[in-house]
Design an enzyme around this catalytic site. Structure first.
Site, PDB file in Angstrom:
ATOM      1  N   GLY A  74      -1.423  -2.456   0.740  1.00 33.01           N
ATOM      2  CA  GLY A  74      -2.216  -1.631  -0.160  1.00 33.01           C
ATOM      3  C   GLY A  74      -2.454  -0.200   0.290  1.00 33.01           C
ATOM      4  O   GLY A  74      -3.007   0.592  -0.471  1.00 33.01           O
ATOM      5  N   ASP A  75      -2.053   0.149   1.517  1.00 33.33           N
ATOM      6  CA  ASP A  75      -2.303   1.513   1.994  1.00 33.33           C
ATOM      7  C   ASP A  75      -1.246   1.904   3.018  1.00 33.33           C
ATOM      8  O   ASP A  75      -1.553   2.404   4.093  1.00 33.33           O
ATOM      9  CB  ASP A  75      -3.710   1.596   2.603  1.00 33.33           C
ATOM     10  CG  ASP A  75      -4.210   3.040   2.736  1.00 33.33           C
ATOM     11  OD1 ASP A  75      -3.621   3.934   2.096  1.00 33.33           O
ATOM     12  OD2 ASP A  75      -5.189   3.265   3.463  1.00 33.33           O
ATOM     13  N   PHE A  76       0.014   1.677   2.652  1.00 32.90           N
ATOM     14  CA  PHE A  76       1.130   1.940   3.565  1.00 32.90           C
ATOM     15  C   PHE A  76       1.384   3.443   3.567  1.00 32.90           C
ATOM     16  O   PHE A  76       2.354   3.933   2.997  1.00 32.90           O
ATOM     17  CB  PHE A  76       2.358   1.158   3.090  1.00 32.90           C
ATOM     18  CG  PHE A  76       3.351   0.849   4.177  1.00 32.90           C
ATOM     19  CD1 PHE A  76       3.056  -0.073   5.167  1.00 32.90           C
ATOM     20  CD2 PHE A  76       4.585   1.486   4.211  1.00 32.90           C
ATOM     21  CE1 PHE A  76       3.980  -0.368   6.172  1.00 32.90           C
ATOM     22  CE2 PHE A  76       5.511   1.204   5.214  1.00 32.90           C
ATOM     23  CZ  PHE A  76       5.198   0.277   6.196  1.00 32.90           C
ATOM     24  N   ASN A  77       0.476   4.177   4.209  1.00 36.16           N
ATOM     25  CA  ASN A  77       0.528   5.627   4.087  1.00 36.16           C
ATOM     26  C   ASN A  77       1.026   6.311   5.358  1.00 36.16           C
ATOM     27  O   ASN A  77       1.289   5.673   6.375  1.00 36.16           O
ATOM     28  CB  ASN A  77      -0.822   6.187   3.612  1.00 36.16           C
ATOM     29  CG  ASN A  77      -1.899   6.134   4.680  1.00 36.16           C
ATOM     30  OD1 ASN A  77      -1.654   6.360   5.863  1.00 36.16           O
ATOM     31  ND2 ASN A  77      -3.122   5.845   4.265  1.00 36.16           N
TER      32      ASN A  77
END
Length: 356
Positions: A214-217
């Protein structure tokens, strides 16, 4: 997204005392690490090794079962060969502990974990070659594929129905859009939310379900130099946004954040997509919705960063990192339009795959 999501603010001596008391380690060195709404310290104890002391914000700390699933997921991914942190047990054998701490404005309860430290620098500091982007897409797909095999008694907690950062909940942004009043960007965001309603929601039944990181940043992916003068992925951080979603959501999130760090953002989609499809080829409906989902993630990032600044003006610089770059990229993608952008992404992905 509420003011109650109190960010912990421990002094270094409080954090040091906690490491001694809970984990039986004596910190030799400690330094603060940046974070959105938790507090992190890098800890080097006398006993050797390096760790990250993670103190969750007071709101997330209330959800013990969710934290338990996230901690288990990290361990599960690690066992399956992905470069993920694992939690060190306390002296009494717990992987996390709820501590009552006074950070200066009364006692609050915060969940505390000591995680293994992963070497490397954030991918935001590395040159994003097509090969590294390919590896990023491939790693994101591998991660979601492994998570889909995970079993846990509290797995249903990942449904997170009104979780504002889920790409299933883009229409919740309508409740925050007034933070863009007077900004020409507001009309673009409204148009994208409408496209999401008309083109994504009716097609969602054809997306394949999974569990998303959900937050592969660009700040949650670590890299190290490899033997070919390039970089390899050495770490995946921060499972705080894990939720039940769809494979296509993870891909859209990955593309969006990698675009933030590239001199020519439009070129990012092809190699990331090629890497992703080497593990999980998309179906036709997923392909059709990718452009709008990438734009929707930009909207979430921009609107929620702007909203967070109204709650935490003192943290504005960190909160606006993504936002500042993102505005220009979103406008460019919107002006180019779906057909032009998809053509670039899918042709480039096909060429990249042919070379493999």
């Amino acid at each position: 997204m509420s003011a109650k999501r109190a960010k912990p603010n421990l002094s270094q001596s409080q954090a040091s005392e906690m490491v001694k008391r809970l984990f039986g380690l004596t910190p030799l060195e400690m330094r603060p690490l940046p974070s959105y709404d938790d507090q992190n310290f890098c800890v080097a104890p006398v006993e050797g090794g390096e760790y990250v002391l993670k103190i969750m914000n007071s709101e997330d700390s209330k959800n013990h079962a969710l934290m338990e699933v996230q901690t288990y997921a990290m361990s599960f991914l690690h066992q399956n060969g992905l470069p993920v942190q694992t939690a060190l047990p306390t002296t009494s054998g717990e992987l996390m502990t709820l501590e009552e701490i006074d950070c200066g404005d009364g006692c609050q309860k915060y969940l505390v974990r000591l995680l293994t430290y992963l070497p490397g620098t954030t991918i935001s500091k590395a040159p994003l070659t097509p090969q590294l982007l390919y590896e990023t897409g491939k790693t994101a797909a591998r991660m979601d594929k492994v998570l889909q095999e995970m079993k846990h008694p509290h797995l249903s907690i990942l449904q997170r129905e009104n979780f504002i950062w889920s790409l299933s909940n883009v229409i919740l942004l309508e409740g925050y859009i007034k933070v863009l009043d007077g900004d020409p960007l507001q009309e673009v965001v409204k148009s994208i939310i409408n496209q999401y309603k008309t083109s994504v929601i009716p097609n969602r039944s054809n997306f394949r379900k999974c569990i998303n990181h959900g937050d592969f940043n660009d700040l949650n992916v670590l890299v190290q130099p490899d033997e070919n003068d390039g970089y390899r992925i050495s770490g995946i951080l921060d499972f705080g946004d894990m939720n039940s979603g769809y494979y296509i959501h993870e891909l859209a999130i990955t593309i969006m954040y990698m675009m933030m760090e590239h001199p020519d953002p439009i070129e990012v989609g092809g190699p990331v997509l090629a890497g992703w499809e080497s593990i999980l080829p998309l179906n036709e409906v997923e392909k059709e919705c990718l452009y709008v989902l990438v734009l929707s993630r930009f909207c979430q990032s921009l609107v929620l960063a702007r909203y967070s600044v109204t709650l935490h003006p003192e943290n504005a610089e960190y909160l606006m990192i993504t936002s500042r770059k993102g505005i220009h990229i979103l406008q460019k993608l919107w002006e180019l339009g779906k057909e032009e952008v998809e053509k670039e992404w899918f042709q480039s992905a096909a060429q990249f795959s042919d070379r493999k």
